[in-house]
Scaffold this active site. Structure first.
Site, PDB file in Angstrom:
ATOM      1  N   GLU A 263      55.880  -2.354  15.045  1.00  0.00           N
ATOM      2  CA  GLU A 263      54.581  -1.758  14.745  1.00  0.00           C
ATOM      3  C   GLU A 263      53.780  -1.797  16.036  1.00  0.00           C
ATOM      4  O   GLU A 263      53.309  -2.855  16.452  1.00  0.00           O
ATOM      5  CB  GLU A 263      53.885  -2.536  13.622  1.00  0.00           C
ATOM      6  CG  GLU A 263      52.646  -1.853  13.078  1.00  0.00           C
ATOM      7  CD  GLU A 263      51.379  -2.375  13.731  1.00  0.00           C
ATOM      8  OE1 GLU A 263      50.842  -1.686  14.621  1.00  0.00           O
ATOM      9  OE2 GLU A 263      50.931  -3.460  13.352  1.00  0.00           O
ATOM     10  N   CYS A 302      45.108  -2.115  16.475  1.00  0.00           N
ATOM     11  CA  CYS A 302      46.190  -1.142  16.599  1.00  0.00           C
ATOM     12  C   CYS A 302      45.855   0.157  15.890  1.00  0.00           C
ATOM     13  O   CYS A 302      46.439   1.198  16.180  1.00  0.00           O
ATOM     14  CB  CYS A 302      47.493  -1.730  16.056  1.00  0.00           C
ATOM     15  SG  CYS A 302      47.400  -2.242  14.322  1.00  0.00           S
TER      16      CYS A 302
END
Length: 694
Positions: A263, A302
């Protein structure tokens, strides 16, 4: 230790390995407070028994954890979450040192704890109380029903290595740990050095409530842990795309085909619809969302908005509105009243962001911020402070930098577009992202943008005045939804409800005869041998019932009066039930009984009316009507115990209960299947059984 003074001695952060705390030797790396640059701790892996952590997890922890059922593991998660919530203030105090405001820390701390609660609830509500998980319904492999298959999910006999990023030391750890633990796989947590002290504090609180060895912690800097993984293990990584790709290509990971979930930070975007004008409510929502994503955790997310796509005609208005709102952002010591944004995690990170902004200026111009910031507390030299910075790129389809470079801080770039199709093309230049947002109230516009974005995005939020109050926002991953994205974003998936648990389990297709498969899965399989007892099953408690126990009812002939009376009672006068001539020309060729009359009639055949252990009908699932029933046809029901799931005894409940799923097969006089479905009932348990535990 004072905020501005120097520590006389800085302790090395310990690791928890193979059942005991260990401290690395040597000086190691120094971790500093993000606000004032004061030393907090040292980290070192020198001398740690790293391989022992993996051996211990496989040899000791895994077998112990796999003895628990999915529901038992879920109850442990709930207890851990309750305890963490009771001591959360200690985590907030530590989190200030990483530069977060309380609002920023809430996402990490209580958002992470909330994920434990969510997964505990999901598992108890949707999964069986077994050590395994039957993923689907029986799949027939032979016409006579003698050969069937089902997919089973069983815990992998390895360990999950979770390598986490610095920006969410609590949430990042807990959102991975929850599904891993539920799957029955022990976890080794490797937090990022910059905020490892916060992860260590939370792990200390969790360990006394967890089965021994189910969670280990390695508090260290750069260390190769991937050389220790084996075929039954799994690895997850959150961080930069560059680092993630290097780790994913580790020779041992490739040689052993170890599952690797990546990720990565991505160039997420937010698109203002062409239909939105400056006087529209959506315009204000767009500006607010962009600024929030720029400044929350100082842009160190993120999922933060890195590219701001706006119609070319609205570029000036958006730029002006963003600048005006950014000007109100107070930067400084996050514990000071009124401060809205703290520093980056370190002075080193500040310099990395500054360097990236300089590179972005190859095709972009700074229109707000850039360098220099007035502080309300904090040390401008030793802390990680960087101002909210807005850039603009006037030729987004020609430029390279805004689609390739990410300044992991409070930095976003304005990109104008001339059509919805061009907006999608600009967004796709990011080569895959975790999330994008579309701000519009025009359904057609939303449709074009959503389907244009979907192939390269893990999540798409459509925001407008109708959902603004309830929306969780662009940058908030939720336990129920997939967190991940294709391409640059890593190509992995985390969260997504119970789907996340499957990442740490092995899917196996089991082929057998129905009776053997039922014995293996504790689930009734059509065609399996059943057994009937003289006692009506509704007279038995949950614990007295057995899977495969069956009851066949008396027969009932359907009359014209049944159909007429049910039509009058229900108000359903559909022609196939009540109009002889129209029904004759229908696909049935005759008048037929209402489907719901047949369900009601079946209940009348199999329900025992006297008070007893069956307390309530809990629901009905998977109903299918197969053969129509006409006037004069005779029906009969067969009731079979399909599955049993014990429930926790809740506060205020008089006695413990369980849910019994019954397979109901309704047939006619020719032994043809009329309908098939599952009925769920709440059934009392024998006193003193484990379902009575709180």
């Amino acid at each position: 230790m004072s905020q501005t003074g120097h520590a006389t001695q800085v302790a090395t952060l310990p690791s928890f390995i193979a059942g005991h705390w260990q401290t690395g030797r040597g000086e190691g790396a120094l971790i500093r407070d993000a606000v004032y640059g004061v030393p907090i701790a040292r980290i070192s892996v020198e001398g740690l028994e790293l391989e022992a952590a993996f051996d211990y997890a496989r040899r000791e922890s895994g077998p112990r954890l796999r003895q628990l059922t999915l529901h038992e593991r879920a109850r442990v998660l709930k207890r851990v979450a309750q305890h963490l919530m009771s001591v959360k203030e200690a985590f907030y105090e530590l989190s200030y040192r990483s530069g977060t405001t309380r609002a920023d820390a809430w996402i990490d701390i209580e958002g992470g704890i909330g994920t434990l609660f969510s997964y505990s609830s999901l598992a108890r509500r949707e999964l069986p109380d077994e050590r395994f998980w039957v993923e689907d319904n029986p799949i027939p492999l032979a016409k006579d029903g003698s050969f069937v298959a089902q997919h089973l999910l069983v815990p992998k006999e390895g360990v999950a290595l979770h390598i986490n990023a610095y920006n969410f030391p609590c949430w990042g750890m807990l959102e991975k740990f929850a599904p891993t633990f539920l799957a029955g796989v022990p976890a080794i947590i490797k937090p990022a050095p910059q905020t490892a002290y916060l992860a260590e504090a939370m792990v200390r609180e969790m360990l006394p409530l967890l089965p021994e060895g189910s969670l280990q912690l390695i508090s260290g800097g750069d260390v190769d842990l991937l050389g220790f993984v084996r075929e039954q293990d799994a690895v997850t990584f959150t961080g930069s795309a560059e680092t993630g790709q290097k780790l994913k290509g580790h020779p041992n990971v490739l040689a052993r085909n170890v599952p690797f979930t990546l990720e990565a930070d991505s160039l997420n975007c937010c698109i203002l619809g062409q239909s939105v004008t400056p006087d529209a409510e959506e315009f204000g929502l767009f500006v607010k969302e962009v600024v929030r994503e720029m400044t929350v955790k100082a842009g160190q997310k993120c999922t933060a908005i890195r590219r701001v796509l706006v119609p070319e005609a609205q570029l000036g208005a958006v730029q002006e509105a963003l600048a005006a709102r950014l000007a109100k952002t107070v930067v400084g010591d996050p514990q000071r009243e009124g401060v809205r944004m703290g520093p980056l995690v370190s002075a080193e990170q500040r310099e990395a962001v500054r360097e990236t902004v300089a590179r972005l200026q190859g095709s972009c111009a700074v229109v707000w911020g850039g360098d220099g910031v007035r502080l309300e507390g904090g040390d401008a030299a030793k802390g990680g402070f960087f101002p909210p910075t807005l850039l603009r790129c006037d030729a987004p389809l020609e430029a390279r930098e805004p689609h390739e470079l990410e300044a992991f801080g409070p930095v976003s770039t304005l990109l104008p577009y001339r059509s919805l199709e061009e907006a999608c093309e600009i967004a796709r230049r990011g080569r895959g992202s975790l999330v994008s947002s579309v701000v519009t109230r025009d359904p057609g516009e939303a449709r074009t943008l959503v389907f244009g974005l979907a192939p390269l995005h893990g999540r798409v939020l459509v925001l407008n005045r109708d959902n603004a109050k309830s929306s969780t926002g662009h940058g908030s991953p939720l336990p129920q939804l997939t967190h991940g994205g294709p391409g640059r974003a890593g190509g992995g998936e985390e969260l997504g409800g119970v789907r996340a648990i499957k990442h740490f389990m092995q899917r196996t297709a089991v082929q057998a005869d129905p009776s053997t498969l039922m014995a293996l899965t504790n689930l009734y399989v059509p065609g399996a041998k059943t057994h009937q007892t003289p006692i009506h099953p509704f007279r038995k408690t949950f614990d007295e019932l057995t899977v495969g126990e069956s009851y066949t009812t008396r027969r009932r002939t359907v009359t014209e009066a049944d159909i007429v009376l049910f039509a009058a009672l229900s108000g359903d006068h559909f022609y196939a039930h009540t109009d002889e001539l129209a029904a004759r020309d229908s696909l049935f060729g005759k008048r037929v009984a209402h489907g719901y009359f047949l369900i009601a009639a079946a209940a009348g055949l199999f329900v025992d009316p006297a008070p007893g252990p069956v307390l309530a009908n809990y629901g009905l699932e998977d109903l299918r009507f197969i053969t129509p029933v006409g006037i004069g046809d005779t029906i009969q029901a067969t009731l079979t115990v399909k599955q049993k799931t014990a429930r926790e005894r809740r506060e205020g409940e008089a006695r413990a209960t369980g849910v019994v799923a019954w397979d109901v097969l309704l047939t006619n006089q020719l032994d043809e299947t009329v309908a098939r479905y599952t009925v769920l009932t709440l059934v009392a348990r024998d006193e003193g059984e484990r379902g009575a535990e709180a």
